[in-house]
Scaffold this active site. Structure first.
Site, PDB file in Angstrom:
ATOM      1  N   SER A  66       0.747  -1.251   0.000  1.00 37.64           N
ATOM      2  CA  SER A  66       0.000   0.000   0.000  1.00 37.64           C
ATOM      3  C   SER A  66       0.784   1.313   0.000  1.00 37.64           C
ATOM      4  O   SER A  66       1.517   1.621   0.934  1.00 37.64           O
ATOM      5  CB  SER A  66      -0.951   0.011   1.211  1.00 37.64           C
ATOM      6  OG  SER A  66      -1.462   1.303   1.438  1.00 37.64           O
ATOM      7  N   PHE A  67       0.597   2.105  -1.032  1.00 34.86           N
ATOM      8  CA  PHE A  67       1.096   3.487  -1.086  1.00 34.86           C
ATOM      9  C   PHE A  67       0.360   4.332  -0.056  1.00 34.86           C
ATOM     10  O   PHE A  67       0.972   5.124   0.665  1.00 34.86           O
ATOM     11  CB  PHE A  67       0.866   4.058  -2.495  1.00 34.86           C
ATOM     12  CG  PHE A  67       0.898   5.567  -2.566  1.00 34.86           C
ATOM     13  CD1 PHE A  67       2.092   6.238  -2.790  1.00 34.86           C
ATOM     14  CD2 PHE A  67      -0.265   6.310  -2.405  1.00 34.86           C
ATOM     15  CE1 PHE A  67       2.124   7.630  -2.859  1.00 34.86           C
ATOM     16  CE2 PHE A  67      -0.243   7.694  -2.466  1.00 34.86           C
ATOM     17  CZ  PHE A  67       0.960   8.359  -2.695  1.00 34.86           C
ATOM     18  N   SER A  68      -0.944   4.165  -0.002  1.00 31.55           N
ATOM     19  CA  SER A  68      -1.790   5.043   0.806  1.00 31.55           C
ATOM     20  C   SER A  68      -1.429   5.020   2.288  1.00 31.55           C
ATOM     21  O   SER A  68      -1.368   6.062   2.939  1.00 31.55           O
ATOM     22  CB  SER A  68      -3.268   4.661   0.623  1.00 31.55           C
ATOM     23  OG  SER A  68      -3.640   4.805  -0.723  1.00 31.55           O
ATOM     24  N   THR A  78      -9.159   0.394  -3.581  1.00 32.93           N
ATOM     25  CA  THR A  78      -8.267   0.001  -4.666  1.00 32.93           C
ATOM     26  C   THR A  78      -8.689  -1.348  -5.239  1.00 32.93           C
ATOM     27  O   THR A  78      -9.743  -1.897  -4.875  1.00 32.93           O
ATOM     28  CB  THR A  78      -6.794  -0.014  -4.170  1.00 32.93           C
ATOM     29  OG1 THR A  78      -5.935  -0.186  -5.298  1.00 32.93           O
ATOM     30  CG2 THR A  78      -6.535  -1.104  -3.154  1.00 32.93           C
ATOM     31  N   LYS A 129     -13.147  -1.306  -6.705  1.00 31.16           N
ATOM     32  CA  LYS A 129     -13.596   0.036  -7.091  1.00 31.16           C
ATOM     33  C   LYS A 129     -15.010   0.046  -7.684  1.00 31.16           C
ATOM     34  O   LYS A 129     -15.720   1.038  -7.581  1.00 31.16           O
ATOM     35  CB  LYS A 129     -12.614   0.671  -8.075  1.00 31.16           C
ATOM     36  CG  LYS A 129     -11.267   0.997  -7.434  1.00 31.16           C
ATOM     37  CD  LYS A 129     -10.357   1.763  -8.373  1.00 31.16           C
ATOM     38  CE  LYS A 129      -9.036   2.076  -7.687  1.00 31.16           C
ATOM     39  NZ  LYS A 129      -8.183   2.976  -8.468  1.00 31.16           N
ATOM     40  N   ASN A 134     -13.136   5.368  -5.694  1.00 37.07           N
ATOM     41  CA  ASN A 134     -11.877   5.111  -4.991  1.00 37.07           C
ATOM     42  C   ASN A 134     -11.794   5.853  -3.650  1.00 37.07           C
ATOM     43  O   ASN A 134     -10.809   5.746  -2.930  1.00 37.07           O
ATOM     44  CB  ASN A 134     -10.670   5.482  -5.867  1.00 37.07           C
ATOM     45  CG  ASN A 134     -10.380   6.969  -5.854  1.00 37.07           C
ATOM     46  OD1 ASN A 134     -11.292   7.789  -5.903  1.00 37.07           O
ATOM     47  ND2 ASN A 134      -9.105   7.323  -5.794  1.00 37.07           N
ATOM     48  N   GLY A 184      -6.518  -2.806 -20.093  1.00 34.80           N
ATOM     49  CA  GLY A 184      -7.298  -3.213 -18.925  1.00 34.80           C
ATOM     50  C   GLY A 184      -8.670  -2.571 -18.921  1.00 34.80           C
ATOM     51  O   GLY A 184      -8.883  -1.513 -19.541  1.00 34.80           O
TER      52      GLY A 184
END
Length: 252
Positions: A19-21, A66, A70, A91, A130
């Site tokens: 996770s970036f968040s 994420t 979503k 998101n 995608g």
């Protein structure tokens, strides 16, 4: 911006230990001097487990969403912001004063602000690799910038989608913006990449990867080798995170 007592924010997703968040907001709270505010990962195997998260923790003030939830999270929300409704993907979730859950999409702003400085006059057509929730936000932003697009899918359906097998030199000559919205190449699986004909890339192409770890995915590396302009998703994540924070704190 004052700190509220025992506030919890978090990221809803699956297999999100990377996770970036969590890292971003934990650092943000520390810089703000918020000692009673935390950001956690709500890592669940299936979306049906989402209501239990809400039920068991009344300190939750806001949630980011994420892959792969979503779109799947929408039926669990009470209301959608008009942009999120048009996109069909969420998101960011805000807990309103009435206790309702309202869905937003800050991906669109994050993507638009981070890619638009790289657009040139010949960038009129784009391929979106995608078809998940993130790709819908990308499509929405491209449309706002008058860039026509097609989705590239393993199982195409409808006129807006084509298959990876259909990608040709002719298509690449026309569609010179390519955005990777798949998870292929995300750490630790850094040896993965979308199977497109990279030999047809040129300096006219702009490649954007929503992945930020690693900084240079094989997808971007292959484009760079052929003179294409490349950009990863780190700035997009920073922008959408700040947009989420603004939404959570509006009217607080």
């Amino acid at each position: 911006m004052a700190e509220r007592k025992n506030s919890t924010f978090g990221l809803l997703g699956k297999d999100i230990s990377y996770s970036f968040s969590r890292g971003y907001f934990t650092k943000k709270f520390k810089n703000l001097g918020f000692t009673k505010t935390k950001y956690v990962n709500f890592d669940i195997p299936k979306i049906e487990d989402f209501p239990n998260i809400i039920k068991n923790d009344d300190s939750i003030c806001g949630i980011n969403v994420t892959i792969p939830y979503k779109e799947e999270v929408i039926p669990y929300l009470d209301k959608l912001d008009k942009t999120a409704k048009k996109i069909g993907a969420v998101n960011t979730i805000k807990f309103t004063k009435r206790g309702n859950l309202k869905g937003y999409n800050t991906d669109v702003v994050g993507f638009e602000k981070s890619i638009s400085p790289y657009f040139k006059k010949h960038h009129k057509f784009a391929l979106i690799l995608g078809t998940g929730g993130a790709s819908k936000a990308v499509a929405f932003a491209l449309k706002r910038n008058n860039i026509k697009y097609k989705f590239v899918s393993r199982n195409p359906s409808g006129e807006k989608e084509i298959s990876y097998q259909d990608l040709s030199e002719k298509i690449f000559n026309k569609y010179n913006v390519i955005i990777n919205c798949t998870p292929l190449g995300t750490s630790p699986n850094v040896d993965k990449y979308p199977t497109i004909p990279y030999q047809y890339l040129s300096k006219k192409h702009l490649l954007f990867d929503l992945i930020y770890n690693p900084e240079l995915t094989i997808f971007l590396e292959k484009g760079k080798e052929r003179g294409a302009t490349v950009k990863n998703g780190y700035q997009m994540l920073e922008i959408q995170a700040e947009e989420s924070w603004a939404i959570w704190n509006k009217n607080k």
